[in-house]
Design a protein around this motif. Structure first.
Motif, mmCIF file in Angstrom:
data_model
loop_
_atom_site.group_PDB
_atom_site.id
_atom_site.type_symbol
_atom_site.label_atom_id
_atom_site.label_comp_id
_atom_site.label_asym_id
_atom_site.label_seq_id
_atom_site.Cartn_x
_atom_site.Cartn_y
_atom_site.Cartn_z
ATOM 1 N N MET A 48 43.325 44.104 52.519
ATOM 2 C CA MET A 48 41.717 44.040 51.935
ATOM 3 C C MET A 48 42.501 43.089 51.163
ATOM 4 O O MET A 48 43.611 42.588 50.419
ATOM 5 N N SER A 49 41.913 42.130 51.360
ATOM 6 C CA SER A 49 42.413 40.027 50.602
ATOM 7 C C SER A 49 41.821 40.188 49.202
ATOM 8 O O SER A 49 41.006 40.882 49.090
ATOM 9 N N SER A 50 42.339 39.282 48.812
ATOM 10 C CA SER A 50 42.276 38.986 47.395
ATOM 11 C C SER A 50 40.806 38.819 46.990
ATOM 12 O O SER A 50 39.951 39.123 46.000
ATOM 13 N N ALA A 51 40.294 37.459 47.782
ATOM 14 C CA ALA A 51 39.397 37.009 47.877
ATOM 15 C C ALA A 51 37.543 39.167 47.799
ATOM 16 O O ALA A 51 37.613 38.612 47.695
ATOM 17 N N ALA A 52 38.018 39.162 48.954
ATOM 18 C CA ALA A 52 37.231 40.276 49.289
ATOM 19 C C ALA A 52 37.068 41.611 47.630
ATOM 20 O O ALA A 52 36.545 42.187 47.584
ATOM 21 N N THR A 53 37.780 42.041 47.239
ATOM 22 C CA THR A 53 38.957 42.484 46.119
ATOM 23 C C THR A 53 37.870 41.533 44.798
ATOM 24 O O THR A 53 37.280 42.524 44.812
ATOM 25 N N ARG A 54 38.117 40.757 45.041
ATOM 26 C CA ARG A 54 37.412 40.476 43.820
ATOM 27 C C ARG A 54 35.582 40.464 43.735
ATOM 28 O O ARG A 54 34.708 40.784 43.313
ATOM 29 N N TRP A 55 35.430 39.694 45.817
ATOM 30 C CA TRP A 55 34.113 40.185 45.433
ATOM 31 C C TRP A 55 33.575 41.302 45.426
ATOM 32 O O TRP A 55 32.043 41.912 45.113
ATOM 33 N N PHE A 56 33.763 42.620 45.934
ATOM 34 C CA PHE A 56 34.066 44.292 45.847
ATOM 35 C C PHE A 56 33.608 44.258 44.067
ATOM 36 O O PHE A 56 32.642 44.439 44.262
ATOM 37 N N ALA A 57 34.249 44.136 43.531
ATOM 38 C CA ALA A 57 34.166 44.583 41.542
ATOM 39 C C ALA A 57 32.619 43.675 41.417
ATOM 40 O O ALA A 57 32.518 44.000 40.022
ATOM 41 N N THR A 58 32.897 42.114 41.165
ATOM 42 C CA THR A 58 31.620 41.935 40.844
ATOM 43 C C THR A 58 30.288 42.065 41.702
ATOM 44 O O THR A 58 29.455 42.541 41.268
ATOM 45 N N VAL A 59 29.920 43.128 42.278
ATOM 46 C CA VAL A 59 29.261 43.714 43.065
ATOM 47 C C VAL A 59 29.414 45.114 42.496
ATOM 48 O O VAL A 59 28.081 45.701 42.027
ATOM 49 N N ALA A 60 30.251 45.493 42.518
ATOM 50 C CA ALA A 60 29.836 47.598 41.813
ATOM 51 C C ALA A 60 29.957 47.032 40.225
ATOM 52 O O ALA A 60 29.539 47.860 39.955
#
Length: 194
Positions: free
Chosen positions: A98-110
């Motif tokens: 899980m990349s940092s970018a994917a982590t930030r994007w998931f947190a934003t969507v959620a």
């Protein structure tokens, strides 16, 4: 529309309860939880591995609802939004992909676009991010690749041991989470009282 069960706000089999089997924990959880048909579409496509197509494939460590429920129990988490954030984050982090970018994007969507009952408040987004990092540093097996069926009749403690889930690591973080969020019952209740 799903009927919300208030028991979801108080359900917890704590990390230090070593007597419950995974099967018994699942029985208790399923007696109050929602089924897959009640999960909103956006939540499904973000969290379910069946939707592993670009750009959603950036979210590594996604699991089925049954796997997700097993992980809740193994991590000693309940079913509040804070527990959801930790469980999803730790599972994704345990994939080590899980990349940092994917982590930030998931947190934003959620945090912005999930339907209201599923939306992560700001403090839950931080817990999600912390959990991704904690899962990544844990030496446990990638939880998205575990077949939990043969493990159902073992205690939660034994299953954690077999999968390499470090109870001490989790408890240390839960103590920090409780201190950071003193007004959130779901976080405070994680602190082990000796």
């Amino acid at each position: 529309m799903a009927i919300y069960n208030p028991a979801l706000q108080v359900f917890l089999i704590p990390l230090w309860d070593h007597t419950i089997t995974l099967r018994e924990g699942m029985r208790r959880l399923l007696s109050i939880g929602n089924d897959q048909g009640e999960v909103p579409f956006l939540v499904k496509i973000m969290e379910n591995p069946a939707f592993d197509l670009p750009p959603l494939s950036m979210f590594r460590g996604r699991v089925t609802l049954e796997q997700h429920d097993c992980v809740h129990l193994l991590l000693g988490r309940g079913t509040t939004l804070y527990d959801e954030a930790f469980t999803i984050g730790f599972t994704m982090g345990s994939s080590k992909e899980m990349s940092s970018a994917a982590t930030r994007w998931f947190a934003t969507v959620a945090g912005r676009w999930y339907p209201k009952p599923y939306r992560f408040p700001k403090s839950a987004r931080r817990i999600f991010t912390d959990a991704v990092h904690l899962g990544a540093v844990s030496e446990c097996k990638p939880l998205d690749r575990v077949d939990f069926r043969p493990l159902m009749d073992f205690s939660l403690c034994e299953v954690r041991h077999r999968l390499g889930i470090e109870e001490e690591l989790l408890q240390a973080y839960y103590n920090v989470e409780a201190m950071r969020n003193p007004k959130i019952t779901a976080c405070r209740r994680l602190r082990h009282k000796e």
